[in-house]
Write an enzyme that holds these catalytic residues in place. Structure first.
Site, short mmCIF file in Angstrom:
data_model
loop_
_atom_site.label_atom_id
_atom_site.label_comp_id
_atom_site.label_asym_id
_atom_site.label_seq_id
_atom_site.Cartn_x
_atom_site.Cartn_y
_atom_site.Cartn_z
N GLU A 294 0.99 -1.26 0.01
CA GLU A 294 0.20 0.12 -0.05
C GLU A 294 0.88 1.24 0.06
O GLU A 294 1.80 1.41 0.52
CB GLU A 294 -1.04 -0.04 1.37
CG GLU A 294 -1.94 -1.32 1.28
CD GLU A 294 -2.47 -1.16 2.67
OE1 GLU A 294 -2.77 -0.23 3.30
OE2 GLU A 294 -2.59 -2.47 3.16
N GLU A 405 -10.19 5.65 2.64
CA GLU A 405 -10.79 4.97 3.71
C GLU A 405 -10.35 5.87 4.89
O GLU A 405 -9.75 6.57 5.15
CB GLU A 405 -9.58 3.81 3.95
CG GLU A 405 -10.10 2.82 5.04
CD GLU A 405 -8.78 1.53 5.25
OE1 GLU A 405 -8.93 1.20 6.34
OE2 GLU A 405 -7.89 1.74 4.58
#
Length: 490
Positions: A294, A405
């Site tokens: 990520e 997110e």
């Protein structure tokens, strides 16, 4: 910075002044003679921060007396230990706010100060700091309060890993061939606050944001410091407090991903929540064997102690259980660049109805050695995740995901007001809503290709939503985000 958009591609830089330092003295006076006479003086050097839009500092006044006596150095943690012991003598049951491993606050009735356990906790913190903060050949003070250490490349945390001991960073790999859209990158420019002063790390070193004891003590637990809360991928987010607005592709073999990500500073209303925008490269099932790589930007008061958007990386091989970490907070990611500090604040950021800035990120698998490399901005290689760290990702990815997110802790009993992206819903469009543009994936032959069979998912569309589009300049793009709590998101 990769791009600056006030419409069609216009560039502007933010300027910050270089911070200075000031010195003050802690005095212990035993008798009075004229203004003051000291028998013992502790001299402490404290960095003075220039005020920034998100953080303010106050000046420390110099003492009005001349010092003629001896000085000695001390460990700042000693003062903390002495304070804890003294506090326990006067109030053995001193209550203070703590949180559980899940990030939930415990009730005051369950909070009892125990000097022995607290002293042990501080010893653990000191031990961890000695391990993670490597000797620096140069130190740079950032305007936002960060301290950046220039560490010799072969001494960075990655080389504490048994399989990397004695090795050196690899040479640059072959980059993917771009057969799709031109990303209209702008060469040069400022990327991070710490480098705005004009200071840089020498060749042969890597810039590493120094971890302080307060960073670890802020965490919900020392054991979880530097790690994401469990269940941080969309498909495994049900009931976990994590909410997403993302696009993803699956059903094929993927060897990388690329996108330009609009940078904002969303409001995070709880210390134990965060807001991020990132690329996920994923393989394995959504059980305990999940592998992810990520990269993106995030605002995390718990991890960094402020509300700046910061460039970050992450990896895990067991669904965020025990492996992996943010940035360089464990052995894993090998940094090769002396210009980018992972975990440092990004500069400049976008403003509502005004200039827009984005950063380009690309993650791809080197066809020759199999390692996963990271590129930031216009061609800056940051470093790589060695292939041996992973199980499923040692071969290829089975899913690529782009988007935002947040963590919704419901600490006040209702939905959080933590923002995603710019804090505006997708329908607000350019200059108001946050975006990703030029979404691409890397195929088996190291080619960058536009996305096909794209899926959109917003866990709570009344709180945060997403809209996708496509044109000849931005290729595949989407707007996303939202304010969190509102009349339709109680």
């Amino acid at each position: 910075m990769k791009g600056d958009y006030s419409g069609p591609w216009t560039k502007q830089k933010n300027e910050y002044n270089t911070p200075s330092s000031c010195c003050y003295a802690i005095q212990h006076t035993t008798r009075r003679q004229q203004q003051c006479i000291q028998t013992q003086t502790v001299v402490v050097v404290v960095p003075k921060q220039k005020p920034t839009p998100l953080k303010h500092s106050s000046k420390l006044a110099l003492l009005p007396c001349h010092i003629h006596t001896n000085t000695f150095s001390f460990d700042p943690m000693l003062l903390v230990l002495l304070f804890l012991v003294a506090s326990s003598l006067f109030n053995p049951a001193l209550s203070y706010p703590i949180v559980s491993d899940s990030g939930r606050r415990l009730s005051p009735a369950n909070q009892t100060f125990q000097p022995g356990s607290e002293l042990n906790k501080l010893r653990v913190v000191q031990s961890y700091l000695k391990k993670i903060n490597k000797p620096a050949v140069k130190t740079i003070q950032s305007p936002d309060g960060d301290v950046i250490d220039c560490v010799l490349s072969h001494l960075q945390p990655a080389f504490d890993h048994p399989e990397l001991k004695g090795q050196k960073p690899l040479d640059e790999p072959e980059r993917p061939k771009d057969k799709g859209y031109n990303n209209t990158d702008i060469v040069g420019g400022s990327y991070q606050l710490w480098s705005d002063s004009g200071e840089s790390c020498p060749q042969g070193t890597v810039p590493i944001r120094r971890t302080a004891d307060k960073d670890i003590l802020r965490a919900s637990s020392i054991r979880r410091f530097g790690r994401k809360p469990r269940r941080s991928v969309r498909r495994d987010s049900s009931g976990s407090g994590h909410e997403h607005a993302v696009v993803f592709v699956n059903g094929d073999q993927y060897y990388g991903a690329k996108a330009s990500i609009n940078v904002w500073a969303p409001r995070v209303t709880d210390q134990y929540e965060f807001s991020l925008s990132q690329i996920w490269v994923i393989s394995g099932s959504f059980g305990h064997d999940l592998n992810t790589i990520e990269a993106g930007w995030q605002v995390s008061p718990e991890l960094y102690g402020d509300n700046y958007p910061r460039f970050f990386t992450y990896w895990t091989t067991d669904a965020y259980q025990a492996t992996g970490c943010y940035n360089l907070l464990c052995s894993g990611f090998v940094q090769t660049n002396n210009k980018i500090a992972i975990g440092a604040a990004i500069s400049p950021r976008s403003s509502y109805g005004s200039r827009q800035f984005d950063i380009g990120l690309m993650v791809w698998k080197d066809p020759k050695h199999g390692h996963w490399w990271l590129e930031f901005g216009n061609g800056l290689l940051v470093g790589y995740w060695p292939a041996f760290l992973f199980s499923h990702l040692r071969s290829h990815a089975s899913m690529v995901q782009f988007g935002g997110e947040i963590v919704n802790s419901r600490s006040m009993g209702y939905h959080t007001s933590t923002q995603m992206g710019s804090g505006q819903f997708a329908e607000a469009g350019f200059g108001k809503a946050s975006y990703f543009r030029n979404l691409q994936v890397v195929d088996w032959d190291n080619n960058l290709l536009p996305l096909t069979n794209l899926h959109l998912q917003a866990d709570h569309p009344n709180c945060y939503d997403i809209r996708q589009g496509r044109n000849n300049v931005w290729g595949t793009y989407f707007y996303y985000g939202g304010p969190g709590r509102n009349v339709r998101c109680p």
